[in-house]
Motif scaffolding. Sequence first.
Motif, short mmCIF file in Angstrom:
data_model
loop_
_atom_site.label_atom_id
_atom_site.label_comp_id
_atom_site.label_asym_id
_atom_site.label_seq_id
_atom_site.Cartn_x
_atom_site.Cartn_y
_atom_site.Cartn_z
N CYS A 14 0.84 -1.21 0.00
CA CYS A 14 0.00 0.00 0.00
C CYS A 14 0.87 1.25 0.00
O CYS A 14 0.57 2.22 -0.70
CB CYS A 14 -0.94 -0.01 1.20
N TRP A 15 1.94 1.25 0.80
CA TRP A 15 2.84 2.40 0.83
C TRP A 15 3.55 2.60 -0.50
O TRP A 15 3.83 3.73 -0.90
CB TRP A 15 3.87 2.25 1.94
N ALA A 16 3.85 1.52 -1.20
CA ALA A 16 4.57 1.62 -2.47
C ALA A 16 3.67 2.08 -3.62
O ALA A 16 4.18 2.54 -4.64
CB ALA A 16 5.20 0.26 -2.82
N ALA A 17 2.39 2.00 -3.45
CA ALA A 17 1.45 2.35 -4.52
C ALA A 17 1.39 3.86 -4.72
O ALA A 17 1.64 4.63 -3.80
CB ALA A 17 0.07 1.80 -4.20
N ASP A 18 1.03 4.25 -5.94
CA ASP A 18 0.91 5.68 -6.27
C ASP A 18 -0.40 6.29 -5.81
O ASP A 18 -0.57 7.50 -5.85
CB ASP A 18 1.05 5.88 -7.78
N GLY A 19 -1.34 5.47 -5.40
CA GLY A 19 -2.65 5.95 -4.98
C GLY A 19 -3.40 4.82 -4.31
O GLY A 19 -2.80 3.83 -3.89
N PRO A 20 -4.72 4.95 -4.22
CA PRO A 20 -5.52 3.89 -3.61
C PRO A 20 -5.33 2.55 -4.34
O PRO A 20 -5.12 2.53 -5.55
CB PRO A 20 -6.95 4.39 -3.77
N VAL A 21 -5.38 1.47 -3.57
CA VAL A 21 -5.19 0.13 -4.14
C VAL A 21 -6.39 -0.75 -3.80
O VAL A 21 -7.05 -0.56 -2.79
CB VAL A 21 -3.90 -0.55 -3.65
N THR A 22 -6.62 -1.72 -4.65
CA THR A 22 -7.67 -2.70 -4.40
C THR A 22 -7.05 -3.97 -3.82
O THR A 22 -5.83 -4.17 -3.90
CB THR A 22 -8.40 -3.07 -5.71
N VAL A 23 -7.90 -4.79 -3.27
CA VAL A 23 -7.44 -6.09 -2.76
C VAL A 23 -6.77 -6.87 -3.88
O VAL A 23 -5.69 -7.45 -3.70
CB VAL A 23 -8.61 -6.89 -2.15
N ARG A 24 -7.37 -6.87 -5.06
CA ARG A 24 -6.83 -7.62 -6.20
C ARG A 24 -5.42 -7.15 -6.55
O ARG A 24 -4.53 -7.97 -6.80
CB ARG A 24 -7.75 -7.48 -7.41
N ALA A 25 -5.20 -5.84 -6.58
CA ALA A 25 -3.87 -5.32 -6.93
C ALA A 25 -2.83 -5.75 -5.90
O ALA A 25 -1.73 -6.17 -6.26
CB ALA A 25 -3.92 -3.80 -7.05
N VAL A 26 -3.17 -5.65 -4.62
CA VAL A 26 -2.25 -6.06 -3.57
C VAL A 26 -1.99 -7.56 -3.65
O VAL A 26 -0.85 -8.02 -3.58
CB VAL A 26 -2.78 -5.66 -2.17
N LEU A 27 -3.05 -8.34 -3.83
CA LEU A 27 -2.92 -9.79 -3.94
C LEU A 27 -1.99 -10.17 -5.09
O LEU A 27 -1.10 -11.01 -4.93
CB LEU A 27 -4.30 -10.42 -4.16
#
Length: 116
Positions: A14-27
């Motif tokens: 989540c910290w590495a993402a450029d914005g909000p993330v979904t469960v699918r993206a993290v998974l």
Amino acid sequence: MALGTLEGEVMRECWAADGPVTVRAVLDHLNEDRERPLAYTTVMTVMSRLAEKGLLARTPQGRGYAYTPTVADEAALAVREVLRAHGDAAVVHFAAEASSDTALRDRLRNLLGDPQ
């Protein structure tokens, strides 16, 4: 508040993402280097619990949620927890430490925009 192993992995994504993330993206990111992939529901539960703990904010997105960290990184999380647990006493002790360490005091002045 110590993060569990999987909680830490999720927060780092989540910290590495450029914005909000979904469960699918993290998974998907978490499963890239795993021999045994995590289940969607496992990551969903972890992210939900992190939101309940106040570490992630969630907003509705489609049929699910998008998650955003509420703290900038692990250091910010540690500071928040110390301040919540010890309040003004933590600030007083930090100020005392900073006043006795010239390099730390100078860094704080720079961060606060104080040119002294």
